[in-house]
Scaffold this active site. Structure first.
Site, PDB file in Angstrom:
ATOM      1  N   LYS A 252      -0.307  -6.268 -11.646  1.00  0.00           N
ATOM      2  CA  LYS A 252       0.340  -6.206 -10.322  1.00  0.00           C
ATOM      3  C   LYS A 252      -0.354  -7.156  -9.344  1.00  0.00           C
ATOM      4  CE  LYS A 252      -2.557  -2.260  -9.066  1.00  0.00           C
ATOM      5  NZ  LYS A 252      -2.619  -0.792  -8.937  1.00  0.00           N
TER       6      LYS A 252
ATOM      7  N   ARG B 197      -1.183  11.117  -3.275  1.00  0.00           N
ATOM      8  CA  ARG B 197      -0.518   9.895  -2.845  1.00  0.00           C
ATOM      9  C   ARG B 197       0.887   9.871  -3.443  1.00  0.00           C
ATOM     10  NH1 ARG B 197      -3.248   4.223  -4.595  1.00  0.00           N
ATOM     11  NH2 ARG B 197      -2.437   4.905  -6.589  1.00  0.00           N
TER      12      ARG B 197
ATOM     13  N   TYR C 232     -18.443 -22.275  14.757  1.00  0.00           N
ATOM     14  CA  TYR C 232     -17.750 -21.539  15.818  1.00  0.00           C
ATOM     15  C   TYR C 232     -18.589 -20.346  16.277  1.00  0.00           C
ATOM     16  CZ  TYR C 232     -13.247 -23.813  14.780  1.00  0.00           C
ATOM     17  OH  TYR C 232     -12.235 -24.696  14.604  1.00  0.00           O
TER      18      TYR C 232
ATOM     19  N   MET D 289     -11.522 -22.066   8.939  1.00  0.00           N
ATOM     20  CA  MET D 289     -10.313 -21.967   8.117  1.00  0.00           C
ATOM     21  C   MET D 289     -10.441 -22.764   6.818  1.00  0.00           C
ATOM     22  SD  MET D 289      -6.389 -22.929   9.089  1.00  0.00           S
ATOM     23  CE  MET D 289      -6.367 -21.926  10.562  1.00  0.00           C
TER      24      MET D 289
HETATM   25  C1  LIG Z   1      -3.672  -0.446  -9.908  1.00  0.00           C
HETATM   26  C2  LIG Z   1      -3.554   0.716 -10.807  1.00  0.00           C
HETATM   27  C3  LIG Z   1      -4.363   0.833 -11.950  1.00  0.00           C
HETATM   28  C4  LIG Z   1      -5.495  -0.115 -12.261  1.00  0.00           C
HETATM   29  O1  LIG Z   1      -6.655   0.301 -11.573  1.00  0.00           O
HETATM   30  P1  LIG Z   1      -8.064  -0.452 -11.734  1.00  0.00           P
HETATM   31  O2  LIG Z   1      -8.989   0.324 -10.892  1.00  0.00           O
HETATM   32  O3  LIG Z   1      -7.844  -1.830 -11.205  1.00  0.00           O
HETATM   33  O4  LIG Z   1      -8.389  -0.453 -13.163  1.00  0.00           O
HETATM   34  C5  LIG Z   1      -4.124   1.895 -12.792  1.00  0.00           C
HETATM   35  N1  LIG Z   1      -3.163   2.813 -12.533  1.00  0.00           N
HETATM   36  C6  LIG Z   1      -2.390   2.746 -11.432  1.00  0.00           C
HETATM   37  C7  LIG Z   1      -1.366   3.792 -11.187  1.00  0.00           C
HETATM   38  C8  LIG Z   1      -2.562   1.707 -10.529  1.00  0.00           C
HETATM   39  O5  LIG Z   1      -1.793   1.652  -9.431  1.00  0.00           O
END
Ligand SMILES: *Cc1c(COP(=O)(O)O)cnc(C)c1O
Length: 362
Positions: free
Chosen positions: A35, A131, A256, A304
């Site tokens: 993701k 959640r 800066y 930047m």
């Molecule tokens: C992002 C995610 C993971 C991966 O978690 P890590 O800590 O990066 O290994 C696993 N399960 C769900 C539901 C997630 O949203």
């Protein structure tokens, strides 16, 4: 000539880290979590690298999954937040996206759908993260309902997510494991619980499918060294080069806001990378970078497009010298800790401006 700021992504390291996740939980199958553009590493390149190894990939949403399909990825792709509309349920069945069902509404979307092919469903249980997910007796009801729906493939995995698996001395993970066991007792379903931290530190949570994310990219989910993380190989090297050198007198300031003052006659190297390239503006003075085999401290606010580094104590720094901001020598966790964030955020927010340069594709 191109700007020297680049993120080098070592695909062999990602393969190695995936295999490590498999070895640490040998009875489970590991979904590769790609993701958020594979945590900033480039989801198409990472998915192509792991597709031959993993039974499925995992992303947050349908848009991310479609991008992988359009790039030719054919393995199943789990949508960790499930479907947001009936159109997405149909899309999932057409495209072999696995749907997480985390609410009664998402279950109803599937139950109302007319699908040409049944869809693979993972039922999400809230064991304490609070959640997403169903909880209490609703878990059993939803599981049985899903098992009876013609729109749903017969194997329904039950999943949950940990709130504090990276806290090794916390009792909360065991509490979540107990909750999960109670809510799923007697269902005899395949289960998926473990993120990277649980793969490394909580063998009781390995289950049937694991979901490694951050560890694929070689960053330990633990702030302090943990034996499980010993074999990880950092996948990303954020690097640039020295583009200017100057000597300044005692009392002169740099950058800066004049946040750094020379306490001695100092040599300042200017490096072509800044917050516009994903190196956070709030990185404090003293944060190390790697130049010519040595650590040198950041001196002055991050701009930047540039940073300034105190190289007074280094020998022979020259224009064009390569500088590592994080990678094999400066760990992502060390920078994250200095900045007051976590490795996940540093890599995930890497902007498109930084070219990803892939090495060791096979
Ligand atoms: C992002 C995610 C993971 C991966 O978690 P890590 O800590 O990066 O290994 C696993 N399960 C769900 C539901 C997630 O949203």
């Amino acid at each position: 000539m191109s700007r020297p700021a680049q993120a080098i992504v070592d695909l062999a390291a990602i393969r190695h880290n995936y295999q490590l996740a498999q070895q640490l939980a040998p009875r489970a199958q590991a979904l590769a979590v790609v993701k958020a553009n594979a945590y900033g590493h480039g989801s198409v390149a990472v998915a192509k690298t792991l597709e031959p190894l993993a039974p499925a990939l995992a992303v947050a949403c349908a848009e991310e999954a479609l991008q992988l399909r359009q790039a030719g990825i054919t393995k199943p792709i789990a949508l960790l937040e499930g479907a947001f509309s009936s159109a997405e349920v149909r899309l999932a069945s057409e495209q072999d996206f696995w749907l997480v069902v985390a609410s009664p509404e998402q279950l109803a979307l599937i139950a109302a759908a007319e699908l040409a092919h049944p869809v693979t469903v993972w039922l999400k249980v809230d064991s304490g993260m609070h959640r997403l997910g169903l909880t209490g007796a609703a878990v059993r009801d939803a599981y049985q309902r899903l098992k009876s729906l013609p729109q749903v493939c017969s194997k329904v995995v039950i999943a949950t997510h940990f709130a504090a698996a990276d806290e090794l001395d916390s009792v909360y993970t065991q509490h979540q494991l107990d909750n999960f066991a109670t809510m799923t007792a007697g269902l005899n379903a395949p289960v998926s619980l473990a993120n990277s931290a649980a793969i490394m530190a909580w063998p009781a949570a390995h289950g049937d499918y694991t979901r490694p994310g951050i560890m694929l990219y070689g960053a330990s989910p633990f702030l302090h060294p943990h034996p499980g993380g010993a074999g990880l190989q950092p996948a990303m090297t954020l690097q640039s080069a020295v583009i200017a050198l100057r000597t300044i007198d005692v009392g002169e300031t740099v950058g800066y806001g004049r946040s750094w003052t020379a306490q001695r006659r100092s040599t300042i190297a200017t490096v072509a990378i800044g917050y516009g390239d994903g190196y956070p503006r709030q990185t404090p003075n003293g944060t190390p970078v790697w130049i010519n085999g040595q650590r040198a401290p950041l001196a002055g606010h991050v701009s930047m497009d540039m940073i300034t580094v105190d190289v007074t104590d280094l020998d022979g720094v020259q224009l064009g010298d390569r500088v590592e901001l994080w990678g094999a020598h400066i760990s992502l966790n060390e920078v994250a800790q200095r900045v007051g964030t976590i490795s996940y955020e540093l890599v995930t927010r890497m902007p498109a401006r930084i070219p990803r340069v892939y090495v060791n594709a096979e």
